[in-house]
Design an enzyme around this catalytic site. Structure first.
Site, PDB file in Angstrom:
ATOM      1  N   CYS A  93       0.784  -1.217   0.000  1.00  0.00           N
ATOM      2  CA  CYS A  93       0.000   0.000   0.000  1.00  0.00           C
ATOM      3  C   CYS A  93       0.829   1.288   0.000  1.00  0.00           C
ATOM      4  O   CYS A  93       1.450   1.596  -0.997  1.00  0.00           O
ATOM      5  CB  CYS A  93      -0.994  -0.024   1.152  1.00  0.00           C
ATOM      6  N   ARG A 127     -12.279   6.854  -0.676  1.00  0.00           N
ATOM      7  CA  ARG A 127     -11.299   5.800  -0.373  1.00  0.00           C
ATOM      8  C   ARG A 127     -11.803   4.473  -0.950  1.00  0.00           C
ATOM      9  O   ARG A 127     -13.024   4.219  -0.988  1.00  0.00           O
ATOM     10  CB  ARG A 127     -11.073   5.647   1.144  1.00  0.00           C
ATOM     11  N   HIS A 193      -3.470  -5.451   2.362  1.00  0.00           N
ATOM     12  CA  HIS A 193      -3.112  -5.537   3.782  1.00  0.00           C
ATOM     13  C   HIS A 193      -3.731  -6.809   4.356  1.00  0.00           C
ATOM     14  O   HIS A 193      -4.332  -7.598   3.670  1.00  0.00           O
ATOM     15  CB  HIS A 193      -3.754  -4.369   4.537  1.00  0.00           C
TER      16      HIS A 193
HETATM   17  N1  GLN Z   1      -2.021   6.909   2.399  1.00  0.00           N
HETATM   18  C1  GLN Z   1      -2.165   6.101   1.234  1.00  0.00           C
HETATM   19  C2  GLN Z   1      -3.554   6.176   0.617  1.00  0.00           C
HETATM   20  O1  GLN Z   1      -4.430   6.560   1.242  1.00  0.00           O
HETATM   21  C3  GLN Z   1      -1.825   4.643   1.582  1.00  0.00           C
HETATM   22  C4  GLN Z   1      -2.802   4.077   2.562  1.00  0.00           C
HETATM   23  C5  GLN Z   1      -2.321   2.732   3.135  1.00  0.00           C
HETATM   24  O2  GLN Z   1      -1.152   2.404   3.223  1.00  0.00           O
HETATM   25  N2  GLN Z   1      -3.277   1.932   3.580  1.00  0.00           N
HETATM   26  O3  GLN Z   1      -3.751   5.798  -0.483  1.00  0.00           O
END
Ligand code: GLN
Length: 246
Positions: A93, A127, A193
């Site tokens: 990520c 998101r 993840h």
């Molecule tokens: N901050 C980054 C995003 O929002 C990565 C997020 C993460 O590692 N889960 O895309």
């Protein structure tokens, strides 16, 4: 064999128990009589990536990414040379995004990256969150990889880039192309993840055997039973499928 692992920025990039992936490498190596020597790398620390068999970096919020991005950009040449030389990499990520050319946050700020992966990332409004299931082919073996994603970033692969997998359920790199992650030789970048590896033993062993080969050892790993791992994979995969595809 002793497998040398460089864990980049464990105090900054480690959400969703991403450091659990290291524990899986440790356990699966030990079950075959090998050991891991893990070196935590902080911003500013000396690192010759090619002297490591495996480089690992986890995920993180935009704020933490901004704190490590300039340091990671400086390591770009060293990391690219190490991968060309056979070092394995797993980047999750936020770490995956910063191993590309960079990440443009929602506030418009540009976080420079290491330029190992041929891609760039731009944060979107919504998101991309939820369980994910991928179809992945590693050295002729096709398997599924299951995990969890939560990212604002939309990652755009260059035309010649090799994605890590094809999305069967979930959003993946950008929620529209159907691609997830990126692969360059033994370097894998992914949004998944979980942590990722406890429920994906095939991927864990693929990376471990790549690292063992770099360490000068036998890359062929004795098969493990993995009953629990396969059960965890099946549960994660069915959760993703219940989302009914993309
Ligand atoms: N901050 C980054 C995003 O929002 C990565 C997020 C993460 O590692 N889960 O895309």
């Amino acid at each position: 064999m002793k497998v040398r692992v460089a864990h980049l920025y464990p105090d900054y990039l480690n959400i969703y128990a991403d450091r659990g992936n290291i524990a899986v490498f440790e356990r699966r190596a030990a079950l075959r009589g090998h050991s891991l020597e893990v070196t935590a790398v902080a911003p500013g620390d000396q690192l010759k990536a090619a002297t490591f068999d495996l480089v690992y970096v986890g995920g993180g919020q935009d704020r933490e990414q901004a704190l490590v991005a300039p340091d990671l950009e400086r390591r770009g040449g060293d990391l690219r040379a190490a991968v060309e030389n056979g070092t394995a990499v797993l980047a999750v990520c936020g770490g995956y995004q910063l191993l590309g050319r960079g990440y443009r946050g929602r506030d418009g700020s540009w976080l420079p990256g290491a330029g190992l992966f041929p891609l760039e990332t731009v944060a979107g409004e919504q998101r991309l969150i939820g369980d994910v299931l991928l179809k992945v082919t590693l050295d002729g073996t096709t398997t599924t990889v299951a995990g969890f994603e939560n990212h604002a970033g939309r990652t755009l692969l260059d035309p010649n880039a090799v994605p890590f997998g094809r999305v069967l359920a979930g959003h993946g790199n950008d929620g529209s192309t159907g691609f997830e992650g990126c692969r360059v030789a033994g370097a894998i970048g992914t949004y998944l993840h979980g942590p990722l590896l406890p429920r994906n033993p095939v991927l864990a062993d693929w990376l471990l055997s790549w690292a063992l080969e770099h360490a000068g050892g036998d890359a062929v790993l004795e098969q493990l039973g993995d009953e629990l791992e396969h059960q965890a994979h099946a549960v994660s995969a069915s959760r993703a499928r219940s989302r009914g595809g993309r």
